[in-house]
Design a protein around this motif. Sequence first.
Motif, PDB file in Angstrom:
ATOM      1  N   SER A  52       0.827  -1.217   0.000  1.00  0.00           N
ATOM      2  CA  SER A  52       0.000   0.000   0.000  1.00  0.00           C
ATOM      3  C   SER A  52       0.857   1.261   0.000  1.00  0.00           C
ATOM      4  CB  SER A  52      -0.929   0.007   1.214  1.00  0.00           C
ATOM      5  OG  SER A  52      -1.810  -1.094   1.157  1.00  0.00           O
ATOM      6  N   ARG A  53       2.014   1.168   0.610  1.00  0.00           N
ATOM      7  CA  ARG A  53       2.913   2.330   0.632  1.00  0.00           C
ATOM      8  C   ARG A  53       3.830   2.367  -0.577  1.00  0.00           C
ATOM      9  NH1 ARG A  53       6.143   2.015   5.860  1.00  0.00           N
ATOM     10  NH2 ARG A  53       6.961   4.012   5.099  1.00  0.00           N
ATOM     11  N   GLY A  54       3.677   1.398  -1.466  1.00  0.00           N
ATOM     12  CA  GLY A  54       4.493   1.379  -2.679  1.00  0.00           C
ATOM     13  C   GLY A  54       5.910   0.920  -2.441  1.00  0.00           C
ATOM     14  N   LEU A  55       6.155   0.307  -1.292  1.00  0.00           N
ATOM     15  CA  LEU A  55       7.518  -0.109  -0.955  1.00  0.00           C
ATOM     16  C   LEU A  55       7.756  -1.553  -1.379  1.00  0.00           C
ATOM     17  CD1 LEU A  55       7.740   1.493   2.596  1.00  0.00           C
ATOM     18  CD2 LEU A  55       8.495   2.425   0.403  1.00  0.00           C
ATOM     19  N   ARG A  56       8.942  -1.811  -1.834  1.00  0.00           N
ATOM     20  CA  ARG A  56       9.269  -3.155  -2.289  1.00  0.00           C
ATOM     21  C   ARG A  56       9.469  -4.073  -1.075  1.00  0.00           C
ATOM     22  NH1 ARG A  56      15.113  -5.072  -4.393  1.00  0.00           N
ATOM     23  NH2 ARG A  56      14.639  -7.265  -4.670  1.00  0.00           N
ATOM     24  N   PRO A  57       8.762  -5.208  -1.038  1.00  0.00           N
ATOM     25  CA  PRO A  57       9.016  -6.168   0.031  1.00  0.00           C
ATOM     26  C   PRO A  57      10.055  -7.195  -0.409  1.00  0.00           C
ATOM     27  CG  PRO A  57       7.014  -6.774  -1.145  1.00  0.00           C
ATOM     28  CD  PRO A  57       7.600  -5.576  -1.866  1.00  0.00           C
TER      29      PRO A  57
ATOM     30  N   SER B 146       7.669   5.112 -14.582  1.00  0.00           N
ATOM     31  CA  SER B 146       8.032   3.833 -15.178  1.00  0.00           C
ATOM     32  C   SER B 146       6.755   3.050 -15.444  1.00  0.00           C
ATOM     33  CB  SER B 146       8.951   3.087 -14.205  1.00  0.00           C
ATOM     34  OG  SER B 146       9.005   1.733 -14.511  1.00  0.00           O
ATOM     35  N   SER B 147       6.386   2.977 -16.695  1.00  0.00           N
ATOM     36  CA  SER B 147       5.070   2.463 -17.038  1.00  0.00           C
ATOM     37  C   SER B 147       4.960   0.955 -16.857  1.00  0.00           C
ATOM     38  CB  SER B 147       4.746   2.857 -18.482  1.00  0.00           C
ATOM     39  OG  SER B 147       3.483   2.401 -18.845  1.00  0.00           O
ATOM     40  N   THR B 148       5.782   0.199 -17.547  1.00  0.00           N
ATOM     41  CA  THR B 148       5.660  -1.260 -17.423  1.00  0.00           C
ATOM     42  C   THR B 148       6.161  -1.747 -16.070  1.00  0.00           C
ATOM     43  OG1 THR B 148       7.782  -1.502 -18.557  1.00  0.00           O
ATOM     44  CG2 THR B 148       5.806  -1.705 -19.892  1.00  0.00           C
ATOM     45  N   GLY B 149       7.027  -0.982 -15.448  1.00  0.00           N
ATOM     46  CA  GLY B 149       7.479  -1.337 -14.106  1.00  0.00           C
ATOM     47  C   GLY B 149       6.487  -0.947 -13.030  1.00  0.00           C
ATOM     48  N   ARG B 150       5.454  -0.203 -13.410  1.00  0.00           N
ATOM     49  CA  ARG B 150       4.401   0.224 -12.487  1.00  0.00           C
ATOM     50  C   ARG B 150       4.999   0.925 -11.270  1.00  0.00           C
ATOM     51  NH1 ARG B 150      -0.407  -4.180 -12.863  1.00  0.00           N
ATOM     52  NH2 ARG B 150      -0.115  -4.721 -15.027  1.00  0.00           N
ATOM     53  N   ALA B 151       5.886   1.857 -11.539  1.00  0.00           N
ATOM     54  CA  ALA B 151       6.595   2.480 -10.419  1.00  0.00           C
ATOM     55  C   ALA B 151       6.980   3.911 -10.774  1.00  0.00           C
ATOM     56  CB  ALA B 151       7.846   1.676 -10.085  1.00  0.00           C
ATOM     57  N   ALA B 167      18.346   4.905  -7.073  1.00  0.00           N
ATOM     58  CA  ALA B 167      16.983   5.424  -7.223  1.00  0.00           C
ATOM     59  C   ALA B 167      16.098   4.838  -6.134  1.00  0.00           C
ATOM     60  CB  ALA B 167      16.434   5.035  -8.592  1.00  0.00           C
ATOM     61  N   VAL B 168      15.267   5.683  -5.570  1.00  0.00           N
ATOM     62  CA  VAL B 168      14.243   5.151  -4.674  1.00  0.00           C
ATOM     63  C   VAL B 168      12.965   5.007  -5.486  1.00  0.00           C
ATOM     64  CG1 VAL B 168      15.221   6.084  -2.563  1.00  0.00           C
ATOM     65  CG2 VAL B 168      13.572   7.433  -3.850  1.00  0.00           C
ATOM     66  N   THR B 169      12.161   4.066  -5.089  1.00  0.00           N
ATOM     67  CA  THR B 169      11.025   3.739  -5.938  1.00  0.00           C
ATOM     68  C   THR B 169       9.748   3.624  -5.134  1.00  0.00           C
ATOM     69  OG1 THR B 169      10.249   2.170  -7.609  1.00  0.00           O
ATOM     70  CG2 THR B 169      11.442   1.258  -5.753  1.00  0.00           C
ATOM     71  N   ARG B 170       8.660   3.922  -5.797  1.00  0.00           N
ATOM     72  CA  ARG B 170       7.322   3.673  -5.248  1.00  0.00           C
ATOM     73  C   ARG B 170       6.594   2.820  -6.271  1.00  0.00           C
ATOM     74  NH1 ARG B 170       5.125   6.341  -0.469  1.00  0.00           N
ATOM     75  NH2 ARG B 170       3.355   5.109  -1.145  1.00  0.00           N
ATOM     76  N   LYS B 171       6.293   1.621  -5.876  1.00  0.00           N
ATOM     77  CA  LYS B 171       5.536   0.729  -6.753  1.00  0.00           C
ATOM     78  C   LYS B 171       4.069   1.101  -6.643  1.00  0.00           C
ATOM     79  CE  LYS B 171       5.990  -3.383  -8.979  1.00  0.00           C
ATOM     80  NZ  LYS B 171       7.020  -3.713  -9.958  1.00  0.00           N
ATOM     81  N   ASP B 172       3.394   1.108  -7.771  1.00  0.00           N
ATOM     82  CA  ASP B 172       1.989   1.488  -7.782  1.00  0.00           C
ATOM     83  C   ASP B 172       1.194   0.339  -8.388  1.00  0.00           C
ATOM     84  OD1 ASP B 172       0.304   3.425  -6.956  1.00  0.00           O
ATOM     85  OD2 ASP B 172       0.964   4.944  -8.384  1.00  0.00           O
ATOM     86  N   ALA B 173       0.634  -0.496  -7.531  1.00  0.00           N
ATOM     87  CA  ALA B 173      -0.060  -1.695  -8.011  1.00  0.00           C
ATOM     88  C   ALA B 173      -1.174  -1.331  -8.974  1.00  0.00           C
ATOM     89  CB  ALA B 173      -0.625  -2.477  -6.830  1.00  0.00           C
TER      90      ALA B 173
END
Lengths: 501, 369
Positions: A52-57, B146-151, B167-173
Motif C-alpha cells: 500500500s505504501r508502494g515499498l518493495r518487500p 516507469s510504465s511497465t514497471g508500475r513504479a 533510485a528510490v522507488t514507489r511501486k503502484d499496483a
Amino acid sequence: MDAVVDQKDRRYAALLHGRNLRFPESPEVAPGSIVLCSSATDVRHALQEAVSRGLRPTVRSGGHCYENFSATNPGGVLLDISLLNRVSVDAASKHCRVEPGAVLGDVYQALYKRAGVTLPAGSCYTVGAGGHISGGGYGLLSRLHGLSSDWLTAVDILTVDNSGTVKERHVNQKSDPDLFRACRGAGSAGFGIITSYYFEQLPTAPREVIEFGVGFPWETMSEEQFTDLLTTFGDYWATRGRDPDTWGLFAILTVGARKPRGRLGMYIQFCQPNGSAQDLYVLHEFLDRFDKFGPSYGGRGGAPAKPHSDPLIHARKPWLVAATSDHSGGGQIRGKFKSAYMKRSVTPQEAQTIYRFYSGDSVTAQASVVAFDSYGGAVNRPELLGETAIAQRSSIMKLQWQCYWQDASDDPQYLRELDAFYTALYSGSHVDADHQGTPWGDGYEGCYMNYPDADMLRYAYWPSLYYGRGDLYAFLQQVKHSYDPNNIFHHAMSVRPLQGT
Amino acid sequence: MKRRETSPQLSRRDFLGGALLAGAAATMPDLPAFTRAVKSQPAWLHLAHGGSIHTFTADAGSLRFLGATPIEDFAAFATHPKLPILYVARDCAQWEHLPRGVVSTYAVDSGTQPLRLIAQTPMALSSTGPRSLAVSACGGSLLVASSTGRAWNALALDASGVPGPVAVTRKDAGAAPHGVLFSPREALAAGVDPERERLTLLQPASGGLNILARIDAPHGLAAMTPAWTRDGRYLIAADRNGASLSTYAVDASSQCIEHLHSIAMETPVQSVLMHTADGVLTLRTEERGSVLELWRVTAGGLQRESSRAIPERALSMAASSQEDGMLWLATEDRLLCLPSLHDAEIHSARVSLKSRTARVSLAHQPMLS
C-alpha cells in the motif's frame, strides 16, 4: 507484527545482514525497515502495508541467500520471517507443517521426535526452511528420497492481486495447481510469500548412518592422478550409483588449494535403503575404488582416525545425531557461490582446469573450494518433471563453488577470479559455441536456483540454465503473470514478467 | 497568414546533412533570415527523433545546428532548470543485465559535441518502461514515471546536476505511470496514470518518495504529461484519449488535490504546456494541420484566450520558460518558431530527419548565465 525495526533502531545493524556480508552492498541500498513477523497474519499485514505504501518487500527466513535478493532493497521493507518457525505434526494423520523460518536442524529434530520422519533436505543446521524447500532443497538423503520440494503437498502463500490487495491462498494440486507446481522448486522466484509448507507424507528417517571423511594426499598428487580421482568419483555416480541399492550413499568430493594440508577429500554418509547400516557392502564397494589414491580416514571435518584402526569404527551413529551435527554456515562472512549440474562423469579437460586452478597461487584458489555432490537416484524420477518446477532430473552430480573472504575491498578480485575459473571450466570444445562459459550441453544440466549466481545474468539464456531448456520457464512466466501481475516480488533473478504486460 | 520559409529549395536531408558536412557548428547560410526575425533569448533546442537527439542553439543572432547525439532506446528527456544538463530516460529492457531503465545525464554546450555523457544511473530494479521524467524547479530532484514497471522513481541530484547512484522507488499496483511533472513552485510533482485513471501528487523526501494525495480522474486520463500553471495552484491534464481537458486545484500545504471542471475539445489534445502567467497552451491536430490554443486557468474554468491554426501537423511543442515566451514546434521535417501566439509570423527551418516517424520530442533549454 513483533517489531518494526527502522534504521534508527539499535537492532537494525544486527538484523540487516544475512550470512553473506556482501549484502547490502552499501548503506544506500539497505532497506528502510525490517519487519519481524512470527505469524502468517503478521506477514499478511506487513506485506499489505508495504504494498500500500508502494515499498518493495523482500523476504528473509534463514538468511542464507547467496545473492542480494533480501538485504539489498533501497528504502524498501525487509520481512524477516525467521520467527515464523513452528514445525508441527498432526497426531492422527501424521501430516506435517513446516513454517519457513524454521531452520533445518530444528525441522529434523521436530519431525523425528514427533513422527520418526524426515525431510530429504540440506545438511546445514541453520539454513531456513523457507528458501530451501521452495527452491528444491536437496541433501544427504536426496538420492534416497528425492528433493524436499518433491514431498510437498500444499503451501499457504500470500500473493498480491492487480489492485494491490494481499490474498491468502492454500494451494495444492487441486487449488491453484499451477502456482502449487511453481512453488515446488521455483517458490523463491517471485510469486508471493510462502507462510507454511505441508507434507501429507514424509519418508521414515534412517535409524543410523555411517558418516566419515576421507582425505587424499593432495600436495603430492599429480595432474594425472587427480584426473583419475575425479573420473573415478564421477564414473561411480554415472554407472553403479544409478542402481537403487546405492541410493543411500551420499558423498561430496571437495577440492581446495593444493598446498600442505590443502583440502582434497570426501565426506560420506551411508545407510541402506531401509534406513539401517548393517550391510556395508555398497559402501565398501565404493571405497575400494579409491584405495589406489592413498586415502586417510577420519571423522566429519577431517579429524583423523587412529592408525591401523577400522576406519569406520567411529563412523556409525544415530541418524538424528548425524543430521543435526553440522552447524556450519551460522557465521557471517563475505562469499560468492556458483553451481553446475553434471549428467556425466568428469572429463580430463575439466579435471585439468580444476587441478591447475587449485595448484596456482591466486588468492581465490586459497579461499575457495569446488565440491562435487553426488546426485541423482530418487531425484531423477522423470514423472516429477511435469509436477514440479525443478527441471534437472538427469544429473548424477551437482557442483558447487564456495569462496569466502573478509574484506570488502577484496570483493572485485575474488569475484573476478572465481568467475574466470568457472568460465574457463565451461569454455572449449565440450560446450557449444553459443553457450561458452556456461554448463550447457549434453554433459550438463545448467545451474541450481538455490545457489543463485548473478554472474549468469550476462547470458541472455540464463533462465534456461536454471529452469531447463523446455517450457518450464514460460510456464513460470504465466504463473507470474497470473499471481503477481504487478511484479511485487522481484529480485535480480526472479522470473521476469511476460513481455508486453 | 503570412508564412516565411528560410529556404524552400533546401531539402530535409540537406539541412542537417549540410551542417554535418560543413562542420556541426557552422551556421546554415539560410538560417539568419529565419533567426533574425526571432528575438529569442539564447537557448538550446533538443529534438529527439529517430534514435538521436539533434541539438541546436537559438539566440537573437542565429539558429545553429550543433550536432546529433545517438541515443539508444530514447524514452523521454528533461532539462535541468539551472544548469546546462540534459537528462534522458532510456527504455532499455535491461541495464547491466537487470530489468530496469536508465537515466543518462549529459552536459550541454555549444561546441561540436553538444551532449557529453557524464553519468548513467539505473532506475530501481524492475522499473522498466520509463515514459517521462521531470526535474524539480530547485534542481534537486528528478522523477521518472516507469510504465511497465508500475513504479515512480526518484533520484536526488547533486549541486552539479549529477544523479545520486541509487533510485528510490514507489511501486503502484495496477498502475501504468506515464506523465510526470514538477510544480514550478515547489518540490511537488504530479503523476499521470492512465491505467488506473488517477492523478498522484508525489514528493521526493530523504531516502524515499512520498505520495501526498491522489484523485481519480472523472473522465479518465490520457497518457500525457500534465501542465501546471505558473503559480503552482492548478494542474491541467488531458482526459481519456485527449477528448477533454480537466482542471485540478492543488493545495500543497494541505496535501489536497481537487477536480474543478472539465471542458470538451473539438479534436483530441496532443500536448499541453504551461505558458503564460496564468495560462496553458494546448496542441491539437486537425485534418489540415494543428491548432494551438491558449487557455486562461481560473477556479471557475478554462477560458480560451486565443487560438492559432498551423498549416502543418505539429508532432511536439516546447515553450521557452523565459520572458520571450517563444514557442517551438516540431513537425515531420521542420522546426517552427512562433515568437508568440498572437504574432502572425511563423518562422520555420527545415530539418533533416533520418526517418519519418510520429515520435518526436522537443525540449527548450535556456542558456543561463
